[in-house]
Design a protein around this motif. Structure first.
Motif, PDB file in Angstrom:
ATOM      1  N   THR A  80     -76.584  86.203 -41.890  1.00 14.47           N
ATOM      2  CA  THR A  80     -78.253  87.071 -41.457  1.00 14.47           C
ATOM      3  C   THR A  80     -78.363  88.915 -42.288  1.00 14.47           C
ATOM      4  N   GLU A  81     -77.405  88.762 -41.667  1.00 12.61           N
ATOM      5  CA  GLU A  81     -77.223  90.949 -41.701  1.00 12.61           C
ATOM      6  C   GLU A  81     -77.658  90.877 -43.337  1.00 12.61           C
ATOM      7  N   LYS A  82     -77.798  92.514 -43.682  1.00  9.55           N
ATOM      8  CA  LYS A  82     -78.199  92.475 -44.558  1.00  9.55           C
ATOM      9  C   LYS A  82     -76.585  93.276 -45.086  1.00  9.55           C
ATOM     10  N   THR A  83     -76.812  92.741 -46.931  1.00 14.18           N
ATOM     11  CA  THR A  83     -75.760  93.500 -47.888  1.00 14.18           C
ATOM     12  C   THR A  83     -74.919  94.685 -48.118  1.00 14.18           C
ATOM     13  N   GLU A  84     -76.080  95.860 -47.570  1.00 10.44           N
ATOM     14  CA  GLU A  84     -75.444  97.272 -47.511  1.00 10.44           C
ATOM     15  C   GLU A  84     -75.346  97.500 -46.002  1.00 10.44           C
ATOM     16  N   VAL A  85     -74.858  96.570 -45.376  1.00  9.34           N
ATOM     17  CA  VAL A  85     -74.784  96.949 -43.683  1.00  9.34           C
ATOM     18  C   VAL A  85     -72.365  95.942 -44.145  1.00  9.34           C
ATOM     19  N   ARG A  86     -72.994  94.899 -44.722  1.00  5.00           N
ATOM     20  CA  ARG A  86     -71.582  94.541 -45.054  1.00  5.00           C
ATOM     21  C   ARG A  86     -70.809  95.133 -46.329  1.00  5.00           C
ATOM     22  N   GLN A  87     -71.424  95.655 -46.725  1.00  5.56           N
ATOM     23  CA  GLN A  87     -70.921  97.118 -48.129  1.00  5.56           C
ATOM     24  C   GLN A  87     -70.547  98.096 -47.495  1.00  5.56           C
ATOM     25  N   ALA A  88     -71.257  98.400 -46.161  1.00  3.05           N
ATOM     26  CA  ALA A  88     -70.226 100.136 -45.022  1.00  3.05           C
ATOM     27  C   ALA A  88     -69.305  99.365 -44.127  1.00  3.05           C
ATOM     28  N   ALA A  89     -69.926  98.110 -43.886  1.00  8.63           N
ATOM     29  CA  ALA A  89     -68.274  97.546 -43.187  1.00  8.63           C
ATOM     30  C   ALA A  89     -66.799  97.132 -43.894  1.00  8.63           C
ATOM     31  N   ARG A  90     -66.807  96.634 -45.556  1.00  7.05           N
ATOM     32  CA  ARG A  90     -66.530  96.602 -46.335  1.00  7.05           C
ATOM     33  C   ARG A  90     -65.497  98.461 -46.614  1.00  7.05           C
ATOM     34  N   ASP A  91     -66.403  98.922 -46.606  1.00  5.30           N
ATOM     35  CA  ASP A  91     -66.188 100.334 -47.374  1.00  5.30           C
ATOM     36  C   ASP A  91     -65.058 101.164 -46.549  1.00  5.30           C
ATOM     37  N   ALA A  92     -65.484 100.587 -45.396  1.00  4.99           N
ATOM     38  CA  ALA A  92     -64.998 101.677 -43.622  1.00  4.99           C
ATOM     39  C   ALA A  92     -63.750 101.071 -43.684  1.00  4.99           C
ATOM     40  N   ALA A  93     -63.292  99.781 -43.620  1.00  6.36           N
ATOM     41  CA  ALA A  93     -62.371  99.170 -43.459  1.00  6.36           C
ATOM     42  C   ALA A  93     -60.915  99.946 -44.968  1.00  6.36           C
ATOM     43  N   LEU A  94     -61.839  99.516 -45.901  1.00 10.32           N
ATOM     44  CA  LEU A  94     -60.812  99.946 -47.029  1.00 10.32           C
ATOM     45  C   LEU A  94     -60.422 101.156 -46.778  1.00 10.32           C
ATOM     46  N   ARG A  95     -61.274 102.406 -46.805  1.00 12.47           N
ATOM     47  CA  ARG A  95     -60.768 103.627 -46.232  1.00 12.47           C
ATOM     48  C   ARG A  95     -59.962 103.989 -45.051  1.00 12.47           C
ATOM     49  N   GLU A  96     -60.333 103.381 -44.345  1.00 19.68           N
ATOM     50  CA  GLU A  96     -58.999 102.625 -42.317  1.00 19.68           C
ATOM     51  C   GLU A  96     -57.620 102.640 -43.633  1.00 19.68           C
ATOM     52  N   MET A  97     -58.183 101.519 -44.658  1.00 20.41           N
ATOM     53  CA  MET A  97     -56.460 100.970 -44.558  1.00 20.41           C
ATOM     54  C   MET A  97     -55.564 102.100 -45.656  1.00 20.41           C
ATOM     55  N   LYS A  98     -56.525 102.880 -46.376  1.00 23.82           N
ATOM     56  CA  LYS A  98     -55.829 103.452 -47.250  1.00 23.82           C
ATOM     57  C   LYS A  98     -55.249 104.674 -46.835  1.00 23.82           C
ATOM     58  N   GLU A  99     -55.590 104.868 -45.961  1.00 26.75           N
ATOM     59  CA  GLU A  99     -55.390 106.177 -45.005  1.00 26.75           C
ATOM     60  C   GLU A  99     -53.728 105.455 -44.809  1.00 26.75           C
ATOM     61  N   ARG A 100     -53.845 104.504 -43.202  1.00 26.66           N
ATOM     62  CA  ARG A 100     -53.117 103.607 -43.185  1.00 26.66           C
ATOM     63  C   ARG A 100     -51.495 104.296 -44.121  1.00 26.66           C
ATOM     64  N   SER A 101     -51.858 103.551 -45.428  1.00 29.11           N
ATOM     65  CA  SER A 101     -51.096 103.727 -46.438  1.00 29.11           C
ATOM     66  C   SER A 101     -50.412 105.205 -46.442  1.00 29.11           C
ATOM     67  N   LYS A 102     -51.127 106.071 -47.051  1.00 36.31           N
ATOM     68  CA  LYS A 102     -50.972 107.246 -47.568  1.00 36.31           C
ATOM     69  C   LYS A 102     -49.904 107.911 -46.605  1.00 36.31           C
ATOM     70  N   LYS A 103     -50.705 107.331 -44.808  1.00 37.27           N
ATOM     71  CA  LYS A 103     -49.504 107.823 -43.671  1.00 37.27           C
ATOM     72  C   LYS A 103     -48.046 107.531 -43.871  1.00 37.27           C
ATOM     73  N   LEU A 104     -48.099 106.397 -44.415  1.00 33.60           N
ATOM     74  CA  LEU A 104     -47.414 105.696 -44.513  1.00 33.60           C
ATOM     75  C   LEU A 104     -46.734 106.049 -45.146  1.00 33.60           C
ATOM     76  N   LYS A 105     -46.754 105.994 -46.495  1.00 39.64           N
ATOM     77  CA  LYS A 105     -46.055 107.263 -47.386  1.00 39.64           C
ATOM     78  C   LYS A 105     -45.075 108.680 -47.166  1.00 39.64           C
ATOM     79  N   GLU A 106     -46.377 109.036 -46.386  1.00 44.41           N
ATOM     80  CA  GLU A 106     -45.788 110.586 -45.899  1.00 44.41           C
ATOM     81  C   GLU A 106     -44.671 110.759 -45.326  1.00 44.41           C
ATOM     82  N   THR A 107     -44.471 110.008 -44.198  1.00 46.42           N
ATOM     83  CA  THR A 107     -43.650 110.216 -43.136  1.00 46.42           C
ATOM     84  C   THR A 107     -42.401 109.267 -43.990  1.00 46.42           C
ATOM     85  N   LYS A 108     -42.556 108.356 -45.073  1.00 48.59           N
ATOM     86  CA  LYS A 108     -40.771 107.868 -45.835  1.00 48.59           C
ATOM     87  C   LYS A 108     -40.891 108.795 -46.498  1.00 48.59           C
TER      88      LYS A 108
END
Length: 155
Positions: A101-129
């Motif tokens: 039932t939830e709207k597509t915009e809400v779903r898209q926003a949630a997906r974008d947030a998750a993607l951003r969070e994953m990107k940040e995590r991978s960036k941090k991992l690269k920096e520490t390495k």
């Protein structure tokens, strides 16, 4: 009244019924059994004729849709059972309904947030390495590889 039940076989070529005391059995070298109604079926099988090309065989009749009028009417009456909505492994029915039932915009926003969070995590991992690598390079320089006497090689 009481009817006698006869054990009948099916002819491997014609598809006709073989009653007790009739027909012939051919056993191939790979121990596969073939029962034939009569010498005609046996001969045509060994001549490698296709039963689908002979109008009097059951296979031909099936492939050319002969005598299937009563079967067709039975097939049409098949009832279609309504699909029941229920939870899937790892998600209950309420969660699924909410997501639907939830709207597509809400779903898209949630997906974008998750993607951003994953990107940040991978960036941090690269920096520490990279930092660890640089640190290792500063602290100890690896000795150059030793030049030993060559064992083997060209003669």
């Amino acid at each position: 009244g009481l009817a006698m039940v006869l054990k009948t076989e099916i002819c491997r070529f014609s598809g006709a019924r073989i009653y007790p005391g009739h027909g012939m059995l051919y056993i191939r070298t790979d121990s596969q059994n073939f029962r034939f109604l009569n010498a005609k079926c046996n001969r045509l099988f060994h001549l490698r004729l296709k039963p689908a090309n002979l109008a009097w065989t059951q296979m031909y009749r099936k492939q050319h849709k002969k005598g299937q009028t009563e079967l067709a009417s039975k097939k049409k009456r098949k009832t279609v059972k309504a699909t029941l909505a229920r939870g899937i492994a790892g998600a209950s029915l309420e969660v699924i309904q909410k997501k639907r039932t939830e709207k597509t915009e809400v779903r898209q926003a949630a997906r974008d947030a998750a993607l951003r969070e994953m990107k940040e995590r991978s960036k941090k991992l690269k920096e520490t390495k990279a930092a660890k690598k640089a640190d290792m390079a500063k602290t100890s320089k690896a000795p150059p590889p030793k030049q030993g006497k060559g064992k083997g090689g060209k003669r």
